[in-house]
Design a protein around this motif. Sequence first.
Motif, PDB file in Angstrom:
ATOM      1  N   HIS A  68     -67.219 -25.637 -18.185  1.00 52.47           N
ATOM      2  CA  HIS A  68     -66.771 -27.018 -18.231  1.00 52.47           C
ATOM      3  C   HIS A  68     -67.937 -27.938 -18.593  1.00 52.47           C
ATOM      4  O   HIS A  68     -67.968 -28.525 -19.659  1.00 52.47           O
ATOM      5  CB  HIS A  68     -66.200 -27.339 -16.852  1.00 52.47           C
ATOM      6  CG  HIS A  68     -65.491 -28.607 -16.790  1.00 52.47           C
ATOM      7  ND1 HIS A  68     -64.438 -28.889 -17.613  1.00 52.47           N
ATOM      8  CD2 HIS A  68     -65.683 -29.687 -16.011  1.00 52.47           C
ATOM      9  CE1 HIS A  68     -64.010 -30.092 -17.331  1.00 52.47           C
ATOM     10  NE2 HIS A  68     -64.743 -30.595 -16.369  1.00 52.47           N
ATOM     11  N   LEU A  70     -65.132 -30.783 -22.710  1.00 52.92           N
ATOM     12  CA  LEU A  70     -64.556 -31.576 -21.627  1.00 52.92           C
ATOM     13  C   LEU A  70     -63.215 -30.993 -21.207  1.00 52.92           C
ATOM     14  O   LEU A  70     -62.635 -30.185 -21.932  1.00 52.92           O
ATOM     15  CB  LEU A  70     -64.360 -33.017 -22.105  1.00 52.92           C
ATOM     16  CG  LEU A  70     -65.622 -33.839 -22.342  1.00 52.92           C
ATOM     17  CD1 LEU A  70     -65.265 -35.128 -23.055  1.00 52.92           C
ATOM     18  CD2 LEU A  70     -66.342 -34.127 -21.029  1.00 52.92           C
ATOM     19  N   GLY A  78     -59.531 -30.395 -21.036  1.00 48.72           N
ATOM     20  CA  GLY A  78     -58.466 -30.669 -22.008  1.00 48.72           C
ATOM     21  C   GLY A  78     -58.924 -30.547 -23.451  1.00 48.72           C
ATOM     22  O   GLY A  78     -58.159 -30.825 -24.379  1.00 48.72           O
ATOM     23  N   GLN A 131     -58.720 -17.793 -15.839  1.00 51.84           N
ATOM     24  CA  GLN A 131     -59.270 -18.838 -14.956  1.00 51.84           C
ATOM     25  C   GLN A 131     -58.820 -18.643 -13.507  1.00 51.84           C
ATOM     26  O   GLN A 131     -59.607 -18.749 -12.579  1.00 51.84           O
ATOM     27  CB  GLN A 131     -58.836 -20.199 -15.478  1.00 51.84           C
ATOM     28  CG  GLN A 131     -59.585 -21.342 -14.856  1.00 51.84           C
ATOM     29  CD  GLN A 131     -59.326 -22.651 -15.593  1.00 51.84           C
ATOM     30  OE1 GLN A 131     -58.719 -22.680 -16.657  1.00 51.84           O
ATOM     31  NE2 GLN A 131     -59.784 -23.727 -15.034  1.00 51.84           N
ATOM     32  N   GLU A 159     -63.676 -19.985 -17.623  1.00 52.34           N
ATOM     33  CA  GLU A 159     -64.275 -20.757 -16.532  1.00 52.34           C
ATOM     34  C   GLU A 159     -64.639 -19.898 -15.314  1.00 52.34           C
ATOM     35  O   GLU A 159     -64.082 -20.092 -14.233  1.00 52.34           O
ATOM     36  CB  GLU A 159     -63.321 -21.879 -16.098  1.00 52.34           C
ATOM     37  CG  GLU A 159     -62.876 -22.738 -17.263  1.00 52.34           C
ATOM     38  CD  GLU A 159     -63.109 -24.211 -17.074  1.00 52.34           C
ATOM     39  OE1 GLU A 159     -63.747 -24.582 -16.095  1.00 52.34           O
ATOM     40  OE2 GLU A 159     -62.675 -24.973 -17.941  1.00 52.34           O
ATOM     41  N   GLY A 177     -59.945 -30.075 -29.524  1.00 54.93           N
ATOM     42  CA  GLY A 177     -59.457 -28.874 -30.233  1.00 54.93           C
ATOM     43  C   GLY A 177     -60.278 -28.501 -31.457  1.00 54.93           C
ATOM     44  O   GLY A 177     -59.915 -27.578 -32.180  1.00 54.93           O
TER      45      GLY A 177
HETATM   46  N1  LIG Z   1     -56.787 -26.935 -31.609  1.00 53.99           N
HETATM   47  C1  LIG Z   1     -55.861 -27.599 -30.929  1.00 53.99           C
HETATM   48  N2  LIG Z   1     -55.022 -28.424 -31.545  1.00 53.99           N
HETATM   49  C2  LIG Z   1     -54.083 -29.103 -30.876  1.00 53.99           C
HETATM   50  N3  LIG Z   1     -53.894 -29.028 -29.538  1.00 53.99           N
HETATM   51  C3  LIG Z   1     -54.704 -28.230 -28.849  1.00 53.99           C
HETATM   52  C4  LIG Z   1     -55.731 -27.478 -29.495  1.00 53.99           C
HETATM   53  N4  LIG Z   1     -56.377 -26.755 -28.562  1.00 53.99           N
HETATM   54  C5  LIG Z   1     -55.783 -27.061 -27.387  1.00 53.99           C
HETATM   55  N5  LIG Z   1     -54.777 -27.922 -27.558  1.00 53.99           N
HETATM   56  C6  LIG Z   1     -53.899 -28.464 -26.494  1.00 53.99           C
HETATM   57  O1  LIG Z   1     -54.724 -29.216 -25.601  1.00 53.99           O
HETATM   58  C7  LIG Z   1     -54.263 -29.048 -24.247  1.00 53.99           C
HETATM   59  C8  LIG Z   1     -55.413 -28.635 -23.338  1.00 53.99           C
HETATM   60  O2  LIG Z   1     -55.900 -27.377 -23.747  1.00 53.99           O
HETATM   61  P1  LIG Z   1     -56.651 -26.378 -22.770  1.00 53.99           P
HETATM   62  O3  LIG Z   1     -55.887 -26.150 -21.514  1.00 53.99           O
HETATM   63  O4  LIG Z   1     -57.002 -25.186 -23.580  1.00 53.99           O
HETATM   64  O5  LIG Z   1     -57.935 -27.232 -22.426  1.00 53.99           O
HETATM   65  P2  LIG Z   1     -59.185 -26.819 -21.532  1.00 53.99           P
HETATM   66  O6  LIG Z   1     -60.383 -27.277 -22.261  1.00 53.99           O
HETATM   67  O7  LIG Z   1     -59.144 -25.382 -21.169  1.00 53.99           O
HETATM   68  O8  LIG Z   1     -58.939 -27.708 -20.259  1.00 53.99           O
HETATM   69  P3  LIG Z   1     -59.474 -27.453 -18.744  1.00 53.99           P
HETATM   70  O9  LIG Z   1     -60.964 -27.431 -18.802  1.00 53.99           O
HETATM   71  O10 LIG Z   1     -58.952 -28.668 -18.013  1.00 53.99           O
HETATM   72  O11 LIG Z   1     -58.852 -26.162 -18.286  1.00 53.99           O
HETATM   73  C9  LIG Z   1     -53.141 -28.027 -24.295  1.00 53.99           C
HETATM   74  O12 LIG Z   1     -51.922 -28.711 -24.219  1.00 53.99           O
HETATM   75  C10 LIG Z   1     -53.295 -27.367 -25.652  1.00 53.99           C
HETATM   76  O13 LIG Z   1     -52.039 -26.958 -26.166  1.00 53.99           O
END
Ligand SMILES: Nc1ncnc2c1ncn2[C@@H]1O[C@H](COP(=O)(O)OP(=O)(O)OP(=O)(O)O)[C@@H](O)[C@H]1O
Length: 490
Positions: free
Chosen positions: A158, A3, A5, A48, A126, A177
């Motif tokens: 996504h 998802l 974030g 991205q 992405e 995460g």
């Molecule tokens: N393993 C983890 N532990 C703690 N925080 C994390 C972890 N992985 C990512 N984060 C935090 O979660 C937030 C979102 O991460 P990220 O941008 O990688 O998500 P995403 O899945 O790529 O989102 P999107 O699809 O919206 O681009 C960031 O602030 C990141 O620092």
Amino acid sequence: MGLSGAGKSTLMDILAGFTTTSVTGRIMINGRKRNMSEFRKLSAYIMQDDNLQPFLTVQEAMFIAADLKLSLNHHQKSQKIDKILVAMGLDESRYMIIGVLSGGQRKRLGIALELINNPPVMFLDEPTSGLDSTSSKQCLALLKQLAQEGRTIICTLHQPSAILFNMLDHLYVIANGNCVYTGSTYNLVPYLNSIGFVCPTHYDPVDFLMEICNGDYGPHISKLMELIENGKSNKWRSTKTVYLNKSQETTTLQQVAKRSYSFEMEFRHTPHYIDNFWKQLCILIKRNVIRLFRDKVLMLTRISMHLTIALIVGALYFKIGQDAAYVLDNYSLSYYNIMFLTYSAFSATMVTIPLELPILKREHFNRWYKLQSYYLAGKVADFLVQFISTFIYTVIVYYMSGQLPESRRFGLYMLMCFVASLVGQTIGFIVGCSLKIQNSVIFGPFAIMPFVVLSGFFVHTKDVNPYFVWLFDISYFKYAFEGILMVVYG
Ligand SMILES: Nc1ncnc2c1ncn2[C@@H]1O[C@H](COP(=O)(O)OP(=O)(O)OP(=O)(O)O)[C@@H](O)[C@H]1O
């Protein structure tokens, strides 16, 4: 997959080696600890955001990438580019300016640029975001084809549609995460069944999984994470075959591994950069010159701004240069000239550099060129515009304000102004690289103002506490100002 974030981009940045600080753990490649220098030669990272040069045509961008990344002759490069453009469906848009391409075309061009040197491992963050279903399908089909040729393609998605999902070989699902599933795509439904989540008939398994990750069926993420050992379990991996296309043509994993190995061997013997510093510099200067002439607005604005201000200043200080009654005005004029030229060079660089940085990050990370080549090429191109602007300004102000019409004095006057503007440009570069654009506009002038106060125009060295005298010595305004006064009155 995960998802928004969930942490996909963060994981991708770490795996690709783009993020190396503030992370813990080990990254193993084929059972060995990752050697970053070797790994960067084997891999390419397509981020991205597209981060492409908007003022080049598709073909120009491809040729510049080929010049920087391949040691082939022009004909061979041309053939390779043709092949990639056809494969990426960009052949018909090859003469289009990148700035007017659609989102899908830009994504494909981003991949095409990295395909030039045929890296065995490709990371894509992405690649289908912002694309319609047909373009997404085309994009993934292309990635699938690259994987079939023996490359390792790792991409974040996504929430793929069923068609896209079926094109994937291996899935790694993240939630908060952490890993909640790792295994083949066709094992996903049996995996969910095995832990009591029965995917309803006619329901997309991806949607079902995402709903579980979203907590729609209760807080099960930690349970899933435990069952899959946070991604360490190999239970649901495909071990026998890899499905290549719809006709279910199969190849053994050994065959794919063999092809990947030959790619890897080929890259082991490739130098970190194909071209030396001077060749990179020439190619980047060529690119900057094309950009400069296409992006006429910024160049013409800078030149016309210098022309307009010069005419106003020249009219205000008309013919005062040799009149002793106006010696203080002439003194102020000299100071104003340095202030204006420095500040205009400073602000123009400070606001344009942040726009270039994402492109620089992507290209430098993917080993297109060294930082030194990029910096110097940027300076050379900007040098030209700065020189023209300073020349126009100085000629008008010098002669309208009635300074002594001696070519040696004028030459030195011009030199003082030009060097001061180059220092302003460099400070603008440092500030632009260090701060976000909105912060640099607010805090940037603080990088100049202390030098202005310590130039000797407002406060004199003899009037300050001896402990502060050294501050005057670091003010480049002081040197430029003294230089101009010596040229005019010396
Ligand atoms: N393993 C983890 N532990 C703690 N925080 C994390 C972890 N992985 C990512 N984060 C935090 O979660 C937030 C979102 O991460 P990220 O941008 O990688 O998500 P995403 O899945 O790529 O989102 P999107 O699809 O919206 O681009 C960031 O602030 C990141 O620092």
